[in-house]
Design a protein around this motif. Structure first.
Motif, PDB file in Angstrom:
ATOM      1  N   ASP A   1      15.051   6.028   1.087  1.00  0.00           N
ATOM      2  CA  ASP A   1      16.458   6.401   1.176  1.00  0.00           C
ATOM      3  C   ASP A   1      17.065   6.089   2.533  1.00  0.00           C
ATOM      4  OD1 ASP A   1      16.638   7.301  -1.429  1.00  0.00           O
ATOM      5  OD2 ASP A   1      16.000   9.335  -0.915  1.00  0.00           O
ATOM      6  N   ASP A   2      16.245   6.114   3.592  1.00  0.00           N
ATOM      7  CA  ASP A   2      16.768   5.851   4.931  1.00  0.00           C
ATOM      8  C   ASP A   2      16.783   4.361   5.278  1.00  0.00           C
ATOM      9  OD1 ASP A   2      14.095   5.297   5.277  1.00  0.00           O
ATOM     10  OD2 ASP A   2      13.748   6.811   6.834  1.00  0.00           O
ATOM     11  N   GLY A   3      16.397   3.511   4.315  1.00  0.00           N
ATOM     12  CA  GLY A   3      16.433   2.070   4.540  1.00  0.00           C
ATOM     13  C   GLY A   3      15.164   1.487   5.120  1.00  0.00           C
ATOM     14  N   THR A   4      14.178   2.317   5.463  1.00  0.00           N
ATOM     15  CA  THR A   4      12.900   1.785   5.935  1.00  0.00           C
ATOM     16  C   THR A   4      12.111   1.264   4.731  1.00  0.00           C
ATOM     17  OG1 THR A   4      11.871   3.966   5.776  1.00  0.00           O
ATOM     18  CG2 THR A   4      12.807   3.330   7.906  1.00  0.00           C
ATOM     19  N   PHE A   5      11.253   0.296   4.982  1.00  0.00           N
ATOM     20  CA  PHE A   5      10.514  -0.324   3.886  1.00  0.00           C
ATOM     21  C   PHE A   5       9.517   0.655   3.275  1.00  0.00           C
ATOM     22  CE2 PHE A   5      11.539  -4.154   6.532  1.00  0.00           C
ATOM     23  CZ  PHE A   5      12.489  -4.656   5.659  1.00  0.00           C
ATOM     24  N   ALA A   6       9.526   0.756   1.948  1.00  0.00           N
ATOM     25  CA  ALA A   6       8.620   1.652   1.229  1.00  0.00           C
ATOM     26  C   ALA A   6       7.273   0.970   1.052  1.00  0.00           C
ATOM     27  CB  ALA A   6       9.210   2.033  -0.126  1.00  0.00           C
ATOM     28  N   GLY A   7       6.209   1.771   1.113  1.00  0.00           N
ATOM     29  CA  GLY A   7       4.882   1.180   1.069  1.00  0.00           C
ATOM     30  C   GLY A   7       4.070   1.599  -0.140  1.00  0.00           C
ATOM     31  N   LEU A   8       3.123   0.728  -0.519  1.00  0.00           N
ATOM     32  CA  LEU A   8       2.143   1.003  -1.568  1.00  0.00           C
ATOM     33  C   LEU A   8       0.769   0.950  -0.922  1.00  0.00           C
ATOM     34  CD1 LEU A   8       1.293   1.291  -4.575  1.00  0.00           C
ATOM     35  CD2 LEU A   8       1.290  -1.221  -4.693  1.00  0.00           C
ATOM     36  N   THR A   9      -0.042   1.973  -1.196  1.00  0.00           N
ATOM     37  CA  THR A   9      -1.382   2.037  -0.611  1.00  0.00           C
ATOM     38  C   THR A   9      -2.378   1.382  -1.550  1.00  0.00           C
ATOM     39  OG1 THR A   9      -0.843   4.088   0.559  1.00  0.00           O
ATOM     40  CG2 THR A   9      -3.176   3.562   0.281  1.00  0.00           C
ATOM     41  N   ILE A  10      -3.096   0.416  -1.035  1.00  0.00           N
ATOM     42  CA  ILE A  10      -4.109  -0.312  -1.790  1.00  0.00           C
ATOM     43  C   ILE A  10      -5.388  -0.322  -0.976  1.00  0.00           C
ATOM     44  CG2 ILE A  10      -4.743  -2.531  -2.821  1.00  0.00           C
ATOM     45  CD1 ILE A  10      -1.758  -3.139  -3.089  1.00  0.00           C
ATOM     46  N   ASN A  11      -6.451   0.234  -1.556  1.00  0.00           N
ATOM     47  CA  ASN A  11      -7.741   0.326  -0.855  1.00  0.00           C
ATOM     48  C   ASN A  11      -7.605   0.975   0.524  1.00  0.00           C
ATOM     49  OD1 ASN A  11      -9.295  -0.820  -2.927  1.00  0.00           O
ATOM     50  ND2 ASN A  11      -8.867  -2.910  -2.227  1.00  0.00           N
ATOM     51  N   GLY A  12      -6.807   2.032   0.572  1.00  0.00           N
ATOM     52  CA  GLY A  12      -6.690   2.808   1.797  1.00  0.00           C
ATOM     53  C   GLY A  12      -5.733   2.261   2.833  1.00  0.00           C
ATOM     54  N   LYS A  13      -5.108   1.110   2.574  1.00  0.00           N
ATOM     55  CA  LYS A  13      -4.165   0.519   3.523  1.00  0.00           C
ATOM     56  C   LYS A  13      -2.788   0.433   2.874  1.00  0.00           C
ATOM     57  CE  LYS A  13      -3.336  -3.518   6.475  1.00  0.00           C
ATOM     58  NZ  LYS A  13      -3.846  -4.844   6.918  1.00  0.00           N
TER      59      LYS A  13
END
Length: 638
Positions: free
Chosen positions: A418-430
Motif C-alpha cells: 500500500d505504501d508503494g514499496t515492492f512486495a516480496g514473495l519468500t522462496i526457500n527462505g529468501k
C-alpha cells in the motif's frame, strides 16, 4: 552478444573485416524499424491476423504515401485488401474479369506491387529484404525491384519479366508471396505482451502464425502460464485450463488441435453430475451453435473439472505456507450438508451445488476415479507433440518481462504494498521483490518446464502460484474468487482486490521508479502493460504517457467492457502511436465488404528527429561489434 573470437573466425582477412565495418556503419544510419505491441489476443485468430496483415493500418498508409493521388479511394481500398488477403482477392478478380481485362489487371497489379515493395524496403538492407522474400521468387523479385522500368535500356527487359511471369502462370504465386513480404517489412518486430491462450477459438493458429513470423517476442501472461504449466505436468494448471475451455465452449482446442483425449473425463462427468445452468458454456460469441446434448455434456464436464481443481488446490496450499494462501482452503469450510459455507467470518448459503464427489471429512481427497483421470490428463498434456512444439516456441521467445529499446514490457504488474514499496514473495527462505521477483519466478518456470517428470516440486507449484497467487506479477490481485462466483450469490464475495500497483500506475513518479528498478531511463522510458481491459471512457495512457495499457478487447467477451476491438501500439522512427481497432466481425465479411478495423491513431510520443538504428538496442550491439572489428582490423594489419 557476438564475441571477438567469433568475429575473428568469420572475418579472416583485412578486406573482409573492412567490408563488414562499412556494412554495419551504413546500417546504423537507417531509420529505426517499426515495432508493434499487442496483448491479450485470447485465441481471436482472425482479428489478430487482420491486424498483422494490415500492419495496424500502416500498409494502407504506405500505399497512400507511395502512390499519392494516383488512386481513387475505392482503388486504394481494393489494392490494400489485395496486400492483406492476396489469394482471396486474386480469386475474386478472376471471377470478375476475363481475357484482356484480366491480363491488364495482372500487368498493372504486378507493377504496383513492385513500386510498393520498393517503397516499403527503403528502411532495410538488401540482405534483410531478400530474407523476407519467398525463396522461389527471389530472382524475379530482385530483378524487378532493382531495375528502373523507366530506363530505356531496361524497359523491354523489365516488361518481359512481368509478361513471362503471367504467361507461365506464376503471377498468382508471385503476387501472394510479394504481398507477404510487404506485410513483413511494414512491421519489422512484434511484441506480444501476454495471453495468447484461453477464451477465443484458435490460440493454436495464433501461435502457428507467430512461428512463421519469427521476429517476435512474448511476455508470458497468466493464461499462457496455465498452458505452459500443463505441458510441465502441473495437474492444477491442467484443471484450470480445462475448466476455462469448458466455460467458453472451447474444448475442441484440446481435442482437435492438441489431441488431448477427454473421453474418460466426459464419462466420469456423466456418471456423477447433472445439468446445472450455472455451469453451462458461455455462448456470448454467438458463432457456434451446439445441441442440447452437447451443451449438457460440456456442463457436466465443467462441474467435474471445477471440483477436481478445488480439491487439487488444497495440498499445494498446505505444503507451501510461504504462498500465504491458507484463506483459499475453501472446501473445508462447507457445511456437511453442502448447503452453506463459513468464509471470512460470515455464513453464506450455497447455490448451484455440485459437491457430490466431496467427502466433507476429507474435502481435498480425490476419488480413485478422479485420481486416475488426473493422471491420464497429465500424461496426455505432457506427451502432446503439437502442444509441446507450440509451447517450446513460447518458451524460446518468451520471458516474464523484457527491456527493449528503452521500454519495459510486462503483462500484469510489479507487486507493491500500500505504501508503494515492492512486495516480496519468500522462496526457500529468501524474499524476492521488484526485478528479482520476476527473475526467480522465471528461473523456476523454466526449471519446471524442462522437467515435466517432477510434478509436486516447488518449481511446478510456483507455476500455479503465477496463475493465482497474491504476489504473482501475472495475476495482480489478492484472491481469485472462482469458487465464490460459482457457488455464492452475494456479489461482495466475488470481488478480487487488485494490487495497489493498479492505482499507483497513474502516478508518473511511481512509473519512473519502476523504470529505474528495471535498469531503464526513468525520463524517457515507458511501461507497456496488458492484462487489464481498458474500460469505456478510461484512457490507456497514464502517468504523462509513460504507462501504456494495450488490452483493448481483442477477446470478444471483453468488448462490452472496452467498447472497442483492441489496441496496437506502434513504435517507429517518428515516435509512438496507439492504434484503436473496431470490433472484428469475420474474415469473410472483411474481405467481402473491404472493411478495415483501424479506427483512430493517437500520438503517444513524437520524436524531434527521426530515430535511426543507432539509437536502438540492436544499434548498441552493432556499435560493440564495430569496436571489436576495429581491434581485429588492427590485429590483422599487425
Amino acid at each position: 552478444m557476438t564475441t571477438y573470437a567469433e568475429l575473428a573466425m568469420k572475418y579472416q582477412t583485412v578486406p573482409a573485416v573492412a567490408t563488414e565495418m562499412v556494412n554495419l556503419n551504413a546500417i546504423l544510419s537507417l531509420p529505426k524499424p517499426t515495432e508493434a505491441f499487442m496483448s491479450d489476443i485470447h485465441g481471436e485468430y482472425d482479428a489478430f491476423q487482420h491486424v498483422l496483415r494490415n500492419g495496424s493500418g500502416n500498409v494502407k498508409a504506405k500505399i497512400r504515401d507511395c502512390f499519392h493521388d494516383e488512386m481513387t479511394e475505392q482503388t486504394l481500398q481494393e489494392f490494400a485488401f489485395l496486400v492483406y488477403y492476396p489469394s482471396e482477392r486474386v480469386a475474386a478478380v478472376q471471377q470478375q474479369l476475363q481475357g484482356d481485362a484480366l491480363q491488364q489487371w495482372y500487368l498493372t497489379t504486378i507493377q504496383r506491387l513492385v513500386r510498393l515493395l520498393a517503397f516499403t524496403a527503403t528502411k532495410y538492407t538488401r540482405s534483410k529484404v531478400r530474407k523476407a522474400m519467398a525463396p522461389e521468387f527471389v530472382y524475379i523479385t530482385e530483378e524487378l525491384l532493382y531495375n528502373d522500368a523507366d530506363t530505356p535500356d531496361k524497359l523491354d527487359y523489365y516488361w518481359q519479366i512481368i509478361k513471362r511471369v503471367i504467361a507461365l502462370q506464376q503471377a498468382d504465386g508471385w503476387i501472394e508471396a510479394t504481398c507477404r513480404t510487404i506485410q513483413r517489412l511494414t512491421v519489422d518486430h512484434i511484441h506480444i505482451v501476454g495471453d495468447i491462450y484461453d477464451r477465443g477459438p484458435a490460440p493454436d493458429q495464433v501461435v502457428e502464425s507467430l512461428i512463421r513470423r519469427q521476429t517476435v517476442d512474448i511476455q508470458w501472461g497468466n493464461h499462457d502460464i496455465l498452458w505452459l504449466g500443463g505441458a510441465a505436468g502441473s495437474a492444477l494448471c491442467i484443471a484450470n485450463l480445462i475448466r476455462i475451455s469448458a466455460r467458453y465452449n472451447n474444448l475442441a482446442i484440446l481435442e482437435d488441435a492438441y489431441g488431448i483425449n477427454l473421453r474418460h473425463l466426459a464419462l466420469f462427468a456423466e456418471r456423477y453430475y447433472q445439468d446445472n445452468p450455472a455451469f453451462r458454456p458461455n455462448m456470448d460469441r454467438n458463432e457456434t451453435q451446439i445441441s442440447v446434448a452437447e451443451r449438457d455434456q460440456i456442463t457436466k464436464i465443467h462441474q467435474a473439472i471445477s471440483i477436481i481443481q478445488f480439491k487439487l488446490e488444497g495440498p499445494v496450499i498446505q505444503r507451501r505456507p510461504e504462498f500465504e494462501m491458507t484463506h483459499r482452503l475453501v472446501l473445508e469450510h462447507i457445511s456437511h450438508d453442502g448447503q452453506s459455507i463459513h468464509l471470512n467470518g460470515h455464513d453464506y448459503p450455497l447455490i448451484n451445488g455440485a459437491f457430490q464427489t466431496i467427502d466433507f471429512d476429507h474435502p481435498y481427497a480425490l476419488l480413485p476415479e478422479e485420481q486416475e483421470l488426473v493422471d491420464q490428463l497429465v500424461t496426455a498434456f505432457t506427451h502432446s507433440e503439437k502442444l509441446r512444439r507450440h509451447l517450446d516456441f513460447i518458451m524460446a521467445h518468451g520471458a516474464m518481462f523484457l527491456r527493449y529499446n528503452g521500454n519495459l514490457l510486462l503483462h500484469g504488474c510489479v507487486p507493491v504494498k500500500d505504501d508503494g514499496t515492492f512486495a516480496g514473495l519468500t522462496i526457500n527462505g529468501k524474499t524476492y521483490s521488484g526485478q528479482a521477483l520476476f527473475e526467480v519466478l522465471e528461473r523456476n518456470l523454466r526449471l519446471a518446464y524442462a522437467h515435466p517428470e517432477n510434478k509436486n516440486d516447488l518449481a511446478t507449484d510456483l507455476l500455479w502460484y503465477l496463475w493465482t497467487g497474491p504476489y504473482s506479477p501475472l495475476f495482480g490481485k489478492h484472491d481469485m474468487t472462482t469458487f465464490e462466483r460459482y457457488f455464492i450469490d452475494d456479489n461482495a464475495t466475488h470481488f478480487e482486490t487488485p494490487n495497489p500497483y493498479y492505482a499507483m500506475r497513474h502516478d508518473r513518479d511511481f512509473i519512473q521508479r519502476l523504470l529505474k528498478e528495471f535498469g531503464l531511463n526513468p525520463q524517457t522510458g515507458h511501461v507497456i502493460n496488458g492484462h487489464t481491459p481498458v474500460k469505456k471512457g478510461d484512457s490507456p495512457l497514464m502517468a504523462a504517457n509513460q504507462m501504456i495499457v494495450i488490452d483493448g478487447g481483442f477477446s470478444k467477451p471483453y468488448q462490452k467492457t472496452t467498447g472497442i476491438g483492441g489496441y496496437t501500439l506502434l513504435d517507429n522512427s517518428y515516435g509512438m502511436q496507439l492504434v484503436t481497432h473496431q470490433p472484428f466481425t469475420s474474415k469473410q465479411a472483411a474481405i467481402a465488404n473491404l472493411t478495415d478495423i483501424v479506427s483512430t491513431k493517437r500520438v503517444v510520443q513524437q520524436e524531434l528527429h527521426r530515430r535511426t538504428v543507432a539509437e536502438t538496442d540492436i544499434g548498441q550491439e552493432i556499435i560493440a561489434q564495430l569496436t571489436m572489428l576495429g581491434q581485429l582490423l588492427s590485429d590483422l594489419r599487425g
